[in-house]
Design a protein around this motif. Structure first.
Motif, PDB file in Angstrom:
ATOM      1  N   SER A  82       8.338  -8.550  -8.046  1.00  0.00           N
ATOM      2  CA  SER A  82       6.955  -8.516  -7.572  1.00  0.00           C
ATOM      3  C   SER A  82       6.007  -8.172  -8.715  1.00  0.00           C
ATOM      4  N   TRP A  83       4.860  -8.851  -8.719  1.00  0.00           N
ATOM      5  CA  TRP A  83       3.743  -8.473  -9.588  1.00  0.00           C
ATOM      6  C   TRP A  83       2.694  -7.720  -8.749  1.00  0.00           C
ATOM      7  N   GLY A  84       2.181  -8.370  -7.720  1.00  0.00           N
ATOM      8  CA  GLY A  84       1.292  -7.721  -6.772  1.00  0.00           C
ATOM      9  C   GLY A  84       1.891  -7.829  -5.388  1.00  0.00           C
ATOM     10  N   ALA A  85       1.130  -7.391  -4.371  1.00  0.00           N
ATOM     11  CA  ALA A  85       1.642  -7.430  -3.002  1.00  0.00           C
ATOM     12  C   ALA A  85       0.471  -7.360  -2.029  1.00  0.00           C
ATOM     13  N   PRO A  86       0.674  -7.827  -0.793  1.00  0.00           N
ATOM     14  CA  PRO A  86      -0.382  -7.706   0.214  1.00  0.00           C
ATOM     15  C   PRO A  86      -0.769  -6.242   0.423  1.00  0.00           C
ATOM     16  N   GLY A  87      -2.040  -6.035   0.750  1.00  0.00           N
ATOM     17  CA  GLY A  87      -2.573  -4.675   0.828  1.00  0.00           C
ATOM     18  C   GLY A  87      -2.024  -3.832   1.959  1.00  0.00           C
ATOM     19  N   TRP A  88      -1.412  -4.452   2.985  1.00  0.00           N
ATOM     20  CA  TRP A  88      -0.887  -3.664   4.087  1.00  0.00           C
ATOM     21  C   TRP A  88       0.318  -2.836   3.677  1.00  0.00           C
ATOM     22  N   ILE A  89       0.977  -3.193   2.603  1.00  0.00           N
ATOM     23  CA  ILE A  89       2.181  -2.484   2.168  1.00  0.00           C
ATOM     24  C   ILE A  89       1.810  -1.068   1.741  1.00  0.00           C
ATOM     25  N   GLY A  90       2.357  -0.096   2.442  1.00  0.00           N
ATOM     26  CA  GLY A  90       2.128   1.304   2.098  1.00  0.00           C
ATOM     27  C   GLY A  90       0.669   1.683   2.065  1.00  0.00           C
ATOM     28  N   ASN A  91      -0.171   0.947   2.814  1.00  0.00           N
ATOM     29  CA  ASN A  91      -1.624   1.164   2.746  1.00  0.00           C
ATOM     30  C   ASN A  91      -2.112   1.159   1.295  1.00  0.00           C
ATOM     31  N   GLY A  92      -1.562   0.228   0.521  1.00  0.00           N
ATOM     32  CA  GLY A  92      -1.957   0.096  -0.867  1.00  0.00           C
ATOM     33  C   GLY A  92      -1.023   0.762  -1.857  1.00  0.00           C
ATOM     34  N   ASN A  93       0.042   1.402  -1.383  1.00  0.00           N
ATOM     35  CA  ASN A  93       1.003   2.064  -2.267  1.00  0.00           C
ATOM     36  C   ASN A  93       2.276   1.233  -2.323  1.00  0.00           C
ATOM     37  N   PHE A  94       2.518   0.587  -3.471  1.00  0.00           N
ATOM     38  CA  PHE A  94       3.708  -0.255  -3.583  1.00  0.00           C
ATOM     39  C   PHE A  94       4.980   0.557  -3.412  1.00  0.00           C
ATOM     40  N   TRP A  95       5.011   1.782  -3.978  1.00  0.00           N
ATOM     41  CA  TRP A  95       6.240   2.592  -3.956  1.00  0.00           C
ATOM     42  C   TRP A  95       6.403   3.239  -2.590  1.00  0.00           C
ATOM     43  N   SER A  96       6.703   2.419  -1.599  1.00  0.00           N
ATOM     44  CA  SER A  96       6.795   2.870  -0.212  1.00  0.00           C
ATOM     45  C   SER A  96       7.953   2.162   0.464  1.00  0.00           C
ATOM     46  N   SER A  97       8.309   2.644   1.651  1.00  0.00           N
ATOM     47  CA  SER A  97       9.361   1.980   2.423  1.00  0.00           C
ATOM     48  C   SER A  97       8.916   0.597   2.866  1.00  0.00           C
ATOM     49  N   ASP A  98       7.607   0.408   3.009  1.00  0.00           N
ATOM     50  CA  ASP A  98       7.096  -0.921   3.376  1.00  0.00           C
ATOM     51  C   ASP A  98       7.537  -1.972   2.363  1.00  0.00           C
ATOM     52  N   SER A  99       7.432  -1.650   1.069  1.00  0.00           N
ATOM     53  CA  SER A  99       7.770  -2.654   0.062  1.00  0.00           C
ATOM     54  C   SER A  99       9.265  -2.940   0.056  1.00  0.00           C
ATOM     55  N   ILE A 100      10.088  -1.947   0.377  1.00  0.00           N
ATOM     56  CA  ILE A 100      11.531  -2.189   0.470  1.00  0.00           C
ATOM     57  C   ILE A 100      11.818  -3.153   1.614  1.00  0.00           C
ATOM     58  N   ASP A 101      11.204  -2.915   2.776  1.00  0.00           N
ATOM     59  CA  ASP A 101      11.375  -3.849   3.901  1.00  0.00           C
ATOM     60  C   ASP A 101      10.872  -5.240   3.525  1.00  0.00           C
TER      61      ASP A 101
END
Length: 800
Positions: free
Chosen positions: A148-167
């Motif tokens: 990943s370079w960037g990601a949609p903003g819903w992930i971790g409410n803007g925090n890439f280092w979250s469980s959202d990004s793992i899912d």
């Protein structure tokens, strides 16, 4: 006895020297033989220890750099793919990293996410699935990496280092599986540091969800801090299989010195140069040749990934000539294969992942970096071997003697070479005479500036497909978007921020439309937080009306873009272009922007509110210096401005604004090109200029801010000359690449004759080389020279 200087001179010559001197005194010309060169001895020892080779390849992503390849016609599309991936044909890539799209710009564009909003997964978006499938079809053994370079903003409410990004990453792996693709490696967040607990949690998630075989790369950043972290946190070390570092020889360097670190080498982990390059597909070849060898020699890195695979982007986009090839014109089918392809092929066509380096048979020629480097690898059959030699910095030929031991084959040795200093394709990837060793020994003379592969294997080859000529994308142009499947990108439409995707039309309209899908600000990769925009077309389009039906889905604004050229890499919102902006409340404006962020409102007003959920027709007309805007067929305003004279069209919205677009048309207008006027660089927006307004023969030509001066006013004559001041001609002092352009009294010579081509290039009749702004520079005073045509925006010119 006293020995005189003359005596000593005679003694130092020996009897051959004495005889030669006597003959010379007798009037006979004698040429003494050059002293014999000392040969460098290389032992290729199959018993040597060494690390397992993982492959050489490249990165598709980090900014939409493969985007236009998907739109190429056949057979050119397959030809290009063959040059990239097919064994025994071209670059023969062994490993490919792809971007996990995040709806945000990541250098040369934005790639669509498989999950724009939480839980809404669509595995058919984008072109990376197709790209990976094409690579696998040609080389089933190619290794695939996701990052990943960037990601949609819903992930971790803007925090890439979250469980959202793992899912999110696990969902992406599921999409890959649905396409029949097995991902071998997975990274974190490109060049944005690391969270050690996140990597540990990722490993646990992969193990528990059926992806235990997917290896983790950390941390795709600069330096080897991950190895240091693994010493402090063994659980992090256990979660990671590969330490990957970027630009280990220095960013965009000559790649002469490529160390890792003691902690990395001693970690027991695999080490990768997981991003390198970022250089021109031809000019970057010497650095590539050094780096592939020296990454292992200096730092024990067993994979080399060039950024990017290909520059399949239009020439106004950042990094438009990087990779191993360029493919800027799907409408003409034109492409160009660079020297990087053949340098890469010197390793990939002679080895395979799973081969093993032979450390005692690897190093610097004569122990001197300046002489060049060599690496030797052996096949898992413990018989075949290949040695790759580069002499990029050598000043003269070198004699090498090889001894083959340790159970390796002493049979016929095949030799291939590339003259990296030559621009002649006939000198690239050439099969030379085979060598038959005697008792396991043989000799080879290597020339400076070359790459050589010597091998006991077979199957190598050089592709023969040839590109068609360049051409323009003809106007008028139209697309109703009804011919595409939902979730796809419309032909030639290249996203640079946000995601513009074909969907079923809304607000009661039948058929398919293009929708801006990003509903909130993404997790940005660039430092500049641009709003969504997408571009289409030829950078040479000049005078036209761009119109489209537009429907806002929520409050905010949508925009039509015209005469778009370059944008700033760090802040892609800073785009050279005009805009028609219309908001739901009826406010409208004609605007200008630039790469320096100079946003100006040229005209503005208010009309009846457009509202949301209702379709309206917008039109932006650009005819010479006259700009006008229309809404629903009524002209709402006009203005005069001369800042931008040609460029692409596009769609844009405010941040997080979803909107739909339909029935795109680009209609050409009158206002043809005068034979006399300025010649403006598409990449720089500066004019071809005679330095200091000099009229002297030999005055050099450069680019400078356009000022309508006599030293910037050129006339195209019927004899293919470009004249200035009425009696001076644009002149190339030689037909060589790099020849600095000047003016000279007109002579009628071929070195003063130029072809002004439909694709925006200006080529010399004598040289067939392109008029080029050296180094793709854009500053006042940048030099203009002849250069191999490569499709770059620094070789695109627009005549007023």
């Amino acid at each position: 006895m006293v020995t005189t200087r003359a005596d000593r001179s005679w003694q130092s010559r020996g009897w051959a020297g004495v005889a030669a001197l006597l003959l010379a005194l007798a009037g006979v010309l004698v040429v003494l033989p050059s002293p014999a060169r000392a040969a460098t001895a290389i032992t290729v020892n199959g018993s040597s220890g060494g690390r397992v080779f993982d492959g050489v390849g490249a990165i598709s992503g980090g900014g939409g750099n493969s985007r236009l390849l998907f739109d190429y016609p056949e057979p050119q599309r397959s030809d290009i793919l063959d040059y990239l991936f097919k064994p025994g044909y071209g670059a023969a890539m062994q490993i490919m990293k792809v971007e996990i799209g995040g709806d945000t710009n990541s250098t040369s564009g934005a790639e669509p996410s498989h999950e724009h909003t939480r839980g809404a997964v669509n595995c058919d978006r984008g072109y990376e699935w197709w790209m990976m499938a094409q690579a696998k079809a040609r080389n089933p053994n190619i290794k695939l990496v996701g990052l990943s370079w960037g990601a949609p903003g819903w992930i971790g409410n803007g925090n890439f280092w979250s469980s959202d990004s793992i899912d999110y990453l696990v969902a992406w792996l599921g999409c890959a599986a649905s396409h029949g693709l097995t991902i071998d490696y997975l990274g974190g967040w490109n060049e944005r540091g690391r969270d050690l607990n996140w990597y540990k949690n990722l490993r646990s998630a992969l193990n528990s969800r059926g992806y235990a075989n997917v290896k983790i790369v950390a941390s795709d950043d600069f330096g080897w801090g991950s190895a240091d972290d693994a010493l402090r946190d063994p659980a992090f070390g256990n979660a990671v299989s590969v330490f990957g570092s970027h630009y280990v020889c220095g960013y965009r360097s000559a790649q002469t010195d490529c160390p890792s670190s003691a902690n990395a080498v001693n970690s027991g982990k695999t080490l990768w140069a997981s991003e390198n390059g970022s250089d021109d597909y031809n000019a970057g070849a010497p650095a590539l040749a050094r780096g592939i060898n020296r990454d292992y020699i200096d730092g024990k890195m067993t994979a080399y990934l060039n950024w990017p695979v290909i520059a399949a982007i239009t020439p106004n986009v950042p990094w438009s000539t990087t990779g191993v090839a360029v493919a800027p014109q799907p409408w003409s089918g034109y492409y160009s294969i660079g020297k990087n392809t053949w340098v890469m092929g010197h390793t990939t066509q002679f080895t395979a992942p799973g081969w093993r380096y032979l450390d005692s048979s690897t190093g610097y020629l004569g122990g001197n970096r300046a002489n060049g480097s060599y690496v030797s690898l052996k096949s898992p059959n413990n018989s075949d071997y290949s040695t790759v030699i580069e002499t990029m910095d050598a000043g003269s030929a070198q004699d090498l003697t090889f001894s083959v031991t340790g159970g390796l084959s002493t049979g016929t040795v095949r030799v291939w070479s590339t003259n990296v200093r030559s621009s002649n394709p006939a000198e690239h990837f050439v099969r030379r005479a085979d060598i038959t060793p005697s008792n396991g020994s043989f000799s080879l003379t290597v020339q400076p500036g070359y790459v050589y592969s010597i091998t006991t294997t077979t199957g190598q080859g050089k592709g023969t497909a040839v590109s068609p000529a360049q051409g323009t994308l003809a106007l008028p142009y139209a697309d109703g978007f009804d011919s595409y499947a939902s979730g796809r990108q419309a032909k030639y439409l290249s996203d640079h921020q946000g995601s513009f995707e074909v969907v079923a039309c809304g607000a009661g309209r039948a058929g398919q439309c293009v929708r801006q899908m990003s509903e909130q600000a993404p997790i940005f990769w660039t430092s500049g937080h641009a709003e969504p925009f997408t571009l289409l077309g030829d950078v040479g389009w000049r005078n036209y009306t761009v119109s489209s039906d537009v429907m806002l889905e929520k409050s905010g604004y949508a925009q039509l873009v015209g005469r778009a050229t370059n944008y700033n890499h760090d802040n892609p919102h800073n785009l050279n272009a005009y805009y028609l902006r219309v908001a739901d409340n009826g406010q409208w404006s004609i605007r200008s922007n630039s790469t320096s962020g100079n946003q100006r409102t040229l005209a503005s007003g208010t009309t009846a509110a457009l509202g949301t959920g209702r379709w309206h027709k917008l039109a932006l007309t650009l005819n010479g210096s006259s700009l006008s805007a229309a809404i629903d067929g009524v002209t709402v305003g006009s203005v005069t401005d001369t800042t931008w004279i040609a460029g692409q069209i596009g769609y844009a919205t405010g941040q997080g604004v979803t909107a739909q677009f339909d029935n795109l048309t680009v209609t050409p207008l009158g206002g043809g090109t005068s034979p006399t006027g300025a010649i403006r660089g598409a990449g720089s927006n500066r004019c071809l200029d005679v330095n200091g307004q000099s009229q002297a023969d030999g005055a050099v030509v450069q680019i400078w801010d356009c000022n309508n001066g006599a030293n910037q006013t050129w006339t195209a004559t019927s004899s293919n000359q470009l004249t200035v001041y009425g009696n001076k001609c644009l002149d190339a002092p030689s037909a060589s690449t790099g020849a600095r352009i000047r003016i000279w009294s007109c002579t009628g010579g071929a070195n003063q004759q130029w072809r002004v081509n439909a694709d925006g290039t200006i080529t010399g009749v004598q040289s067939n080389l392109c008029l080029d702004v050296v180094g793709a520079a854009t500053a006042n005073g940048s030099a203009v020279a002849l250069w191999t045509c490569n499709g770059g925006s620094n070789q695109q010119w627009i005549r007023s």
